[in-house]
Design an enzyme around this catalytic site. Structure first.
Site, PDB file in Angstrom:
ATOM      1  CG  HIS A 142      13.785  11.786 -16.815  1.00  0.00           C
ATOM      2  ND1 HIS A 142      13.760  11.372 -15.513  1.00  0.00           N
ATOM      3  CD2 HIS A 142      14.713  11.010 -17.430  1.00  0.00           C
ATOM      4  CE1 HIS A 142      14.628  10.397 -15.325  1.00  0.00           C
ATOM      5  NE2 HIS A 142      15.233  10.149 -16.475  1.00  0.00           N
ATOM      6  CB  CYS A 150      18.503  10.708 -17.473  1.00  0.00           C
ATOM      7  SG  CYS A 150      18.133   9.657 -18.898  1.00  0.00           S
TER       8      CYS A 150
END
Length: 554
Positions: A142, A150
C-alpha cells in the site's frame, strides 16, 4: 470473463451518479506517458501480464511484464519506502513481520478504498503458511510509507503499481503473482546469512527464484509435504499435491531439474567456503527503508519517487521525524547501521555493604508524633544505644500510654488539626520494679469513649498496670554490640513534642563486662484492649511522602 467483470467494477467505481469524480478516481488513473513509453521500448504491451518481486533487505519492489516474445522482463524497480519486522517469514499475528513466499493476487484483492491511498492484499496466509499454522491477515502492499507487517510505498508509486495490475486484469490475466524474498537470491547473499535459522526456508524460496530466472516464465507453485515445489507435475495423473501430506513422485520440465540442481550445488559450495562476516540474525531496527528515502529524510530537497507524509518513522528509531525538516543525524545513523545498539549501560548505585552499621541508615520515621494510618502515634527514631558501665544510666522503657492519653494517637492528631494545645503528661520516672496493686484491673477507655471524654472536657484516667512478679536478676553478660535489639515485650513510646531531649549515655568500653540492670516491665494494655503505642512489625504510613518501619533499615 472474471477479469473483465472485475475491471468493469473498478471502472464503475471511478465515477459517481452525478458525473463528478469520486474518491476512487485515483484507482482508475491512467499510466503516465513516460511509463507507457518505457513499456513500448521494452517490447511489452500496456495490458500484458505482470509479476511482482519484492526484496526486503534491499528495500526494492520489481514489476516484470511479459514481452511480445512470451518471456518476462523487468519493467521497473520501485524503492520501498518502509517495511517492518526482520528478515524472515511472518509466523503469527502481531509479530510485525512482512510475509515472505509466493502469493497470488486476484482482482478481488485490489482495494481502491484503502486507508493507505491504494492497496492490494497479499493473501496471507497461503497454503504453505496454513500448513505451518501461521496466523495473520490484511497484509498489504500500500501507500503512505507506514508499515506494520506490510510493504509500504509512496502514494505515487502505489498508484502506478495499482494501474499496472488493473491493466493486466483488463488484458485477461486472471491473477498476478507476488514473489516476496528476504534479499536478492544470490549465492553470496545466502553465504552472508549462513547463520540465520531461516536459511533452509530461504534456500527453498531460491528454487522458485531460480525457476523464474532460468525459464523467464511465470512459475507454477504448489505445496506438498509442507514445502513449495515449482513447475512440478505428479507422475501419477490421479495424485495431487496436498500441503499436509508427503509429496507424491513428480516430474519437472526437461532440463529444469538439472539447472536447479546445478545452482543448488553452487550455493552449497559458496556457503561452505564463505569467509565474509556473517550478517546479524536480528538488526533490532524493525524493518527497512530504501536509501533514496533515507537521503530525502536527511535532506528534504533531495529527489525521491513520490512525496512523503508529514511524519515518517525511520528504521531503528522509536519516534517519527518531520519530513519538512532535516531528520536528526542520530535517526539517520540508526537507520543505516547494521544493527541498532542496545541502550547505554547506566551505572547503578553501589550496593549497601552488608557490614554497614545499622545506625548509619537513614531514619524514615518522624519524631513529631505524626498520626499513622492505624490511629497510633508514629514511634520516634531511636538514637543508637550503647552499653553503659553504670546500670542506673540505662533508661528503662516508658509505660505505654492508654487510648485516651494525649501524648500521641488519635486525640493528639485531632488537637493539632483544630489548633488546640494539648499539654502532655509527664513521663513516669523509671523504676527498678513494677508497682504492685491489689485492685482489680479495669478496662481502658475505648477510642470512642476517649473521644467523648475529650469533647465533654472529662479527663481520661489511664488503666492501672496489671500485677506482675518481680523479675529475677540477670547474670552478668559481656557488653553487647552497638544498638542491641529492643525487647519485643514493649516498644518505647513516642517522645512528646515538648519534652526535653534525652542526652545519650556515654559509650562503654567494648572489652569490659558490665552488669546488666534489672529489666523493668512496661505497663501492658488492659485486657480486651489493644495498645495504641506498640509498634507492629512492618512499615506504616505516616503522611504523604513518609513511612516508618518497626525494624531498622537494612
Amino acid at each position: 470473463m472474471l477479469a473483465g467483470a472485475a475491471a468493469a467494477a473498478l471502472a464503475l467505481a471511478g465515477c459517481t451518479g452525478d458525473g463528478g469524480p469520486s474518491v476512487n478516481a485515483k484507482a482508475m488513473k491512467a499510466l503516465s506517458p513516460q511509463t507507457l513509453a518505457l513499456i513500448s521500448e521494452k517490447g511489452m504491451t500496456k495490458d500484458s501480464p505482470i509479476v511482482v518481486r519484492i526484496f526486503k533487505e534491499e528495500s526494492e519492489l520489481e514489476v516484470w511484464k511479459e514481452t511480445t516474445s512470451g518471456e518476462y522482463a523487468l519493467l521497473k524497480t520501485y524503492p520501498i519506502c518502509r517495511w517492518s519486522g526482520e528478515l524472515g517469514p511472518k509466523v503469527k499475528e502481531g509479530d510485525r513481520q512482512a510475509p515472505e513466499g509466493f502469493y497470488t493476487i486476484t482482482p478481488g484483492q485490489m482495494n481502491p478504498n484503502s486507508s493507505y491511498y491504494l492497496s492490494f492484499n497479499l493473501g496471507f496466509p497461503n497454503a504453505y503458511d496454513r500448513a505451518w499454522g501461521r496466523t495473520g491477515a490484511h497484509l498489504m502492499v500500500h501507500g503512505d510509507c507506514s508499515s506494520a507487517g506490510c510493504y509500504a510505498m509512496t502514494d505515487e508509486q502505489i498508484q502506478e503499481i495499482f494501474a499496472l495490475g488493473r491493466e493486466s486484469f483488463q488484458g485477461g490475466q486472471r491473477a498476478f503473482q507476488v514473489q516476496a524474498y528476504p534479499f536478492h537470491m544470490t549465492a553470496d547473499n545466502l553465504a552472508r546469512h549462513r547463520n540465520n535459522p531461516n536459511l533452509a526456508f530461504w534456500r527453498m524460496l531460491k528454487e522458485g527464484s531460480d525457476t523464474f530466472e532460468v525459464t523467464r516464465q511465470l512459475p507454477k507453485v504448489d505445496v506438498c509435504g509442507r514445502r513449495y515445489v515449482f513447475n512440478a507435475t505428479p507422475a501419477d495423473p490421479n495424485a495431487r499435491f496436498d500441503p499436509n501430506a508427503p509429496c507424491p513422485e513428480f516430474t519437472q520440465p526437461g532440463g529444469l531439474g538439472e539447472a536447479l540442481a546445478s545452482r543448488k550445488a553452487v550455493d552449497q559450495q559458496r556457503i561452505a567456503s564463505a569467509s565474509m562476516p556473517a550478517a546479524p540474525v536480528r538488526t533490532g531496527k524493525d524493518g527497512g527503508m530504501n536509501k533514496v528515502f533515507l537521503a530525502k529524510l536527511a535532506n528534504p530537497q533531495a529527489k525521491a519517487p513520490g512525496s512523503l507524509p508529514a511524519v515518517v518513522k525511520p528504521p531503528g528509531s522509536d519516534y517519527g521525524v518531520d519530513t519538512n525538516e532535516p531528520a536528526p543525524a542520530d535517526s539517520i545513523a540508526l537507520a543505516t547501521a547494521d544493527t541498532v545498539p542496545v541502550a547505554a549501560n547506566v551505572p547503578l548505585p553501589e550496593p549497601r555493604p552488608a557490614d554497614a552499621p545499622a545506625g548509619s541508615a537513614p531514619q524514615l520515621a518522624s519524631a513529631s508524633g505524626e498520626m499513622s494510618l492505624f490511629g497510633r502515634a508514629a514511634p520516634a527514631p531511636a538514637a543508637t544505644q550503647v552499653a553503659s558501665l553504670d546500670p542506673a544510666a540505662v533508661p528503662a522503657p516508658a509505660a505505654a500510654p492508654s487510648g485516651g492519653a494525649s501524648s500521641g494517637g488519635l486525640l493528639a492528631s485531632v488537637n493539632r488539626l483544630l489548633g488546640r494545645s494539648d499539654a502532655p503528661a509527664e513521663p513516669a520516672a523509671p523504676t527498678s520494679a513494677p508497682a504492685a496493686s491489689s485492685s482489680a484491673t479495669s478496662p481502658a477507655p475505648s477510642g470512642l469513649t476517649a473521644l467523648g471524654n475529650w469533647l465533654t472536657g472529662k479527663s481520661a484516667e489511664p488503666a492501672p498496670a496489671p500485677v506482675e512478679p518481680a523479675a529475677a536478676p540477670v547474670a552478668d553478660v559481656p557488653v553487647p554490640p552497638a544498638r542491641p535489639p529492643a525487647p519485643r515485650a514493649a516498644a518505647p513510646a513516642a517522645a512528646p513534642q515538648t519534652h526535653a531531649r534525652r542526652t545519650a549515655p556515654a559509650p562503654a568500653v567494648a572489652s569490659a563486662p558490665v552488669s546488666a540492670p534489672t529489666p523493668v516491665a512496661a505497663a501492658a494494655p488492659a485486657k480486651g484492649t489493644t495498645s495504641s503505642s506498640v509498634a507492629l512489625p512492618g512499615p506504616s504510613i505516616l503522611s504523604t511522602g513518609a513511612f516508618t518501619s518497626s525494624s531498622s533499615v537494612q
